[in-house]
Design an enzyme around this catalytic site. Structure first.
Site, mmCIF file in Angstrom:
data_model
loop_
_atom_site.group_PDB
_atom_site.id
_atom_site.type_symbol
_atom_site.label_atom_id
_atom_site.label_comp_id
_atom_site.label_asym_id
_atom_site.label_seq_id
_atom_site.Cartn_x
_atom_site.Cartn_y
_atom_site.Cartn_z
ATOM 1 N N TYR A 54 0.795 -1.277 -0.126
ATOM 2 C CA TYR A 54 -0.235 0.040 0.037
ATOM 3 C C TYR A 54 0.902 1.021 -0.006
ATOM 4 O O TYR A 54 0.436 2.370 -0.174
ATOM 5 C CB TYR A 54 -1.030 -0.089 1.164
ATOM 6 C CG TYR A 54 -1.937 -0.930 1.252
ATOM 7 C CD1 TYR A 54 -2.042 -1.966 0.305
ATOM 8 C CD2 TYR A 54 -2.633 -1.311 2.401
ATOM 9 C CE1 TYR A 54 -2.988 -3.116 0.452
ATOM 10 C CE2 TYR A 54 -3.560 -2.246 2.492
ATOM 11 C CZ TYR A 54 -3.888 -3.149 1.582
ATOM 12 O OH TYR A 54 -4.577 -4.344 1.611
ATOM 13 N N HIS A 110 0.364 -11.927 0.919
ATOM 14 C CA HIS A 110 -0.612 -10.840 0.108
ATOM 15 C C HIS A 110 -1.411 -11.751 -0.768
ATOM 16 O O HIS A 110 -2.499 -11.366 -1.105
ATOM 17 C CB HIS A 110 -0.118 -9.780 -0.307
ATOM 18 C CG HIS A 110 -0.914 -8.762 -0.219
ATOM 19 N ND1 HIS A 110 -0.463 -7.331 -0.141
ATOM 20 C CD2 HIS A 110 -2.162 -8.717 -0.842
ATOM 21 C CE1 HIS A 110 -1.452 -6.476 -0.390
ATOM 22 N NE2 HIS A 110 -2.296 -7.154 -0.595
#
Length: 195
Positions: A54, A110
């Site tokens: 992010y 992830h």
């Protein structure tokens, strides 16, 4: 399952628990994410969902330090991107530095990526970091049944959670049933699709 309070805990397959609702930090930066986390914590959120990918973990860390709630009362997660599976320790260390914390409450792979050997090696290293106290729980994100089976075959147990896209337009019924049957807590992302 019915959760009546935003911070109400849900049980995990390792005997621990986590808050039933989390505040996601995707696609927000600077004062926007710092203030959003502060407001979320003020309104009862205790689970903050972050990820190295992010690109905002330093800001998330600032919000954690200045939100008015003690670190031990928060559940902080982060994720390791597949391009870092060759050195998950470096990725974990960077997240801990950026977040300004000593340990993650949960660290997830992830995405499964395309390299089975690297995926399993990264997962094994996270299990070791858990034993050392840098990670309290190990989970995955966006893993399908075949990936979860690989983990069980290699390590004899499942991750504590699988964070997946889940909303009325994308229900993943087979995967959800599999996770429930095997004690893997589902964490939904994109619950309102894209707003």
């Amino acid at each position: 399952m019915s959760i009546r309070d935003i911070a109400e805990p849900v049980s995990l397959n390792d005997g621990t628990a986590m808050p039933g609702y989390g505040f996601g930090c995707y696609a927000a930066h600077g004062e926007e994410i710092i203030n959003a986390i502060r407001w979320a914590v003020r309104d009862g959120y205790r689970y903050i969902d972050s990820a190295a990918m992010y690109g905002n973990e330093a800001e998330v860390g600032e919000a954690i330090r200045t939100c008015g709630v003690q670190r031990e009362d928060l559940f902080i997660s982060s994720k390791i991107w597949p391009t870092r599976f060759d050195d998950p320790d470096a990725s974990l260390a960077q997240s801990l530095r950026d977040l300004g914390i000593d340990a993650l409450d949960c660290c997830l792979l992830h995405w499964p990526g395309t390299d089975r050997k690297q995926r399993l090696s990264a997962y094994e290293k996270l299990l070791r970091r858990r034993e050392e106290g840098f990670v309290r729980r190990v989970g995955v994100s966006n893993f399908q049944i075949k990936h979860l089976e690989e983990i069980r075959s290699a390590f004899g147990s499942f991750p504590v959670l699988n964070q997946i896209e889940l909303h009325p337009l994308y229900q993943e019924r087979d995967l959800c049933a599999y996770c429930r049957e095997n004690g893997i807590r589902l964490v939904a992302w994109g619950t309102l699709f894209r707003g």
